[in-house]
Design a protein around this motif. Structure first.
Motif, PDB file in Angstrom:
ATOM      1  N   THR A   1      -1.961  13.711   9.728  1.00  0.00           N
ATOM      2  CA  THR A   1      -1.552  13.680   8.120  1.00  0.00           C
ATOM      3  C   THR A   1      -2.513  13.350   7.302  1.00  0.00           C
ATOM      4  OG1 THR A   1      -0.932  11.745  10.200  1.00  0.00           O
ATOM      5  CG2 THR A   1      -0.229  11.655   7.641  1.00  0.00           C
TER       6      THR A   1
ATOM      7  N   ARG B   1      -1.452   5.269   7.451  1.00  0.00           N
ATOM      8  CA  ARG B   1      -0.852   5.127   8.953  1.00  0.00           C
ATOM      9  C   ARG B   1       0.650   4.959   8.942  1.00  0.00           C
ATOM     10  NH1 ARG B   1      -3.141   5.272  13.481  1.00  0.00           N
ATOM     11  NH2 ARG B   1      -5.677   4.517  12.868  1.00  0.00           N
ATOM     12  N   SER B   2       1.743   4.523   7.524  1.00  0.00           N
ATOM     13  CA  SER B   2       2.639   4.390   7.067  1.00  0.00           C
ATOM     14  C   SER B   2       3.455   5.706   6.690  1.00  0.00           C
ATOM     15  CB  SER B   2       3.385   3.851   5.832  1.00  0.00           C
ATOM     16  OG  SER B   2       3.013   2.456   6.190  1.00  0.00           O
ATOM     17  N   LEU B   3       2.282   6.393   6.782  1.00  0.00           N
ATOM     18  CA  LEU B   3       3.104   7.948   6.569  1.00  0.00           C
ATOM     19  C   LEU B   3       3.312   8.807   7.592  1.00  0.00           C
ATOM     20  CD1 LEU B   3       3.462  10.422   4.485  1.00  0.00           C
ATOM     21  CD2 LEU B   3       1.309  11.249   4.099  1.00  0.00           C
ATOM     22  N   GLN B   4       2.069   8.082   8.218  1.00  0.00           N
ATOM     23  CA  GLN B   4       2.012   9.160   9.988  1.00  0.00           C
ATOM     24  C   GLN B   4       3.411   8.554  10.879  1.00  0.00           C
ATOM     25  OE1 GLN B   4      -0.792   7.204  12.158  1.00  0.00           O
ATOM     26  NE2 GLN B   4      -0.687   8.811  14.195  1.00  0.00           N
ATOM     27  N   LYS B   5       3.599   7.170  10.566  1.00  0.00           N
ATOM     28  CA  LYS B   5       4.564   7.198  11.583  1.00  0.00           C
ATOM     29  C   LYS B   5       6.089   7.822  10.532  1.00  0.00           C
ATOM     30  CE  LYS B   5       2.538   2.437  13.109  1.00  0.00           C
ATOM     31  NZ  LYS B   5       2.750   0.924  12.455  1.00  0.00           N
ATOM     32  N   LEU B   6       6.598   8.292   9.378  1.00  0.00           N
ATOM     33  CA  LEU B   6       8.013   8.334   8.142  1.00  0.00           C
ATOM     34  C   LEU B   6       7.749  10.214   9.154  1.00  0.00           C
ATOM     35  CD1 LEU B   6       7.705   7.266   5.341  1.00  0.00           C
ATOM     36  CD2 LEU B   6       9.179   6.314   7.562  1.00  0.00           C
TER      37      LEU B   6
ATOM     38  N   ALA C   1       1.126   5.638  -0.927  1.00  0.00           N
ATOM     39  CA  ALA C   1       1.391   5.542   0.726  1.00  0.00           C
ATOM     40  C   ALA C   1       0.405   5.303   1.384  1.00  0.00           C
ATOM     41  CB  ALA C   1       2.308   6.139   0.966  1.00  0.00           C
ATOM     42  N   ASP C   2       0.395   4.558   2.284  1.00  0.00           N
ATOM     43  CA  ASP C   2      -1.397   4.464   3.381  1.00  0.00           C
ATOM     44  C   ASP C   2      -0.632   5.992   4.704  1.00  0.00           C
ATOM     45  OD1 ASP C   2      -0.607   2.625   5.642  1.00  0.00           O
ATOM     46  OD2 ASP C   2       0.502   2.709   4.606  1.00  0.00           O
TER      47      ASP C   2
ATOM     48  N   ARG D   1      11.750   7.648  15.652  1.00  0.00           N
ATOM     49  CA  ARG D   1      11.512   6.863  14.906  1.00  0.00           C
ATOM     50  C   ARG D   1      12.041   6.164  13.910  1.00  0.00           C
ATOM     51  NH1 ARG D   1      10.429  12.541  13.570  1.00  0.00           N
ATOM     52  NH2 ARG D   1      10.878  13.203  11.293  1.00  0.00           N
TER      53      ARG D   1
END
Length: 314
Positions: free
Chosen positions: A286, A272-277, A269-270, A182
């Motif tokens: 998450t 989905r973005s947090l999940q990726k990070l 922050a949303d 990632r």
């Protein structure tokens, strides 16, 4: 068809052998199962019952005893899991006609919220790290900044290759669980501390100062792994917490990962973005941070709303 013989006094050993031979269970796993089953065996002995012949009522009584002794629901659930697998094995081998655990409900676990540091506490921690002198100080402030700025797992941090940061880039390519990669952006403070640390990194390499041995790791060590260990990072952060006036029990690499996530969510922050990070495979993992943010908002209203009954003088 020949009727299976009843289990011998070695039914537990047979179960453990199956775990090893068929499931390739690690030694620590087998030892944990053995401890849990022998504890239940001791309970049954006091009731003049036997392990292979235990019924559902005996199992319920055992779980009730564990609860009465103050055992955490998660630990009791692990004990029940060991019993389930054992009696499933006995039934599959024909040593029992039934599985008594099928009638047992698992203890309600709830979902523990992660430990969280406030933004002010994280700032104190980072400011205290920045005061530390020499190469040790440069390394510690860099690790703390990276953990908070990126949400890396400590295993990901210590195994970062030097190549991940030697190029002039503003992101890290991190290899996480299951070998999945990632991309995580780097903050300005993290970049600044990295530059300073890289100038002192050679002081952690083996060999004479003028001819240090090369290392592929960002945080090299003289230990067996060749890089700093997770345990050592945790120790350094706890020492830092004490210097910053924060209870060391509240600080760990994983707590900084939680702080990264909860503070980002608190600032809009949303998920989905947090999940990726964070590198979460499932967004349900998450979503626990929404509960954290919700509790913080409830506390804010309770403590500061003018109509709050809990406010002093209200």
């Amino acid at each position: 068809m020949r009727k299976p013989e009843p289990p011998s006094i070695k039914e537990l050993e047979a179960f453990l052998e199956m775990l090893s031979a068929e499931r390739n269970a690690a030694l620590n796993t087998r030892m944990a199962y053995a401890r849990d089953l022998r504890d239940f065996q001791g309970f049954l002995t006091r009731r003049r019952a036997t392990l292979p012949a235990a019924d559902a009522d005996s199992i319920r009584a055992y779980l009730a005893q564990l609860d009465g002794a103050g055992m955490a629901p998660r630990t009791a659930a692990r004990r029940l899991s060991a019993l389930r697998q054992f009696y499933r094995f006995l039934a599959a081998e024909g040593w029992r006609k039934d599985d008594p655990t099928l009638a047992i409900d698992a203890p309600k676990l709830g979902r523990p919220l992660p430990k969280i540091l406030s933004e002010e506490e994280v700032v104190r921690l980072l400011e205290e790290a920045a005061k530390l002198p020499g190469a040790e100080g440069a390394r510690l402030v860099t690790m703390a900044e990276l953990l908070y700025a990126t949400g890396l797992r400590v295993s990901e941090l210590v195994s970062l290759p030097l190549a991940a940061v030697t190029r002039d880039q503003r992101v890290l390519v991190v290899r996480g669980k299951g070998g999945k990669e990632r991309v995580v952006p780097l903050s300005e403070p993290a970049l600044d501390t990295l530059k300073i640390y890289l100038e002192r990194r050679r002081e952690f390499l083996q060999g004479p100062p003028d001819r240090p041995a090369p290392s592929p790791w960002l945080f090299p060590s003289r230990g067996k792994s060749g890089h700093l260990t997770r345990v050592r990072v945790s120790q350094l952060l706890k020492d830092l917490a004490a210097k910053a006036g924060i209870d060391p029990a509240r600080v760990s690499p994983h707590v900084l990962r939680h702080a990264f996530a909860s503070h980002l969510l608190g600032h809009g922050a949303d998920l989905r973005s947090l999940q990726k990070l964070l590198g979460h495979a499932d967004i349900s993992t998450t979503q626990i941070y929404t509960h954290v943010a919700g509790e913080r908002r409830q506390t804010l209203v309770r403590d500061h709303h003018p109509l709050s009954k809990t406010r002093k003088g209200g």
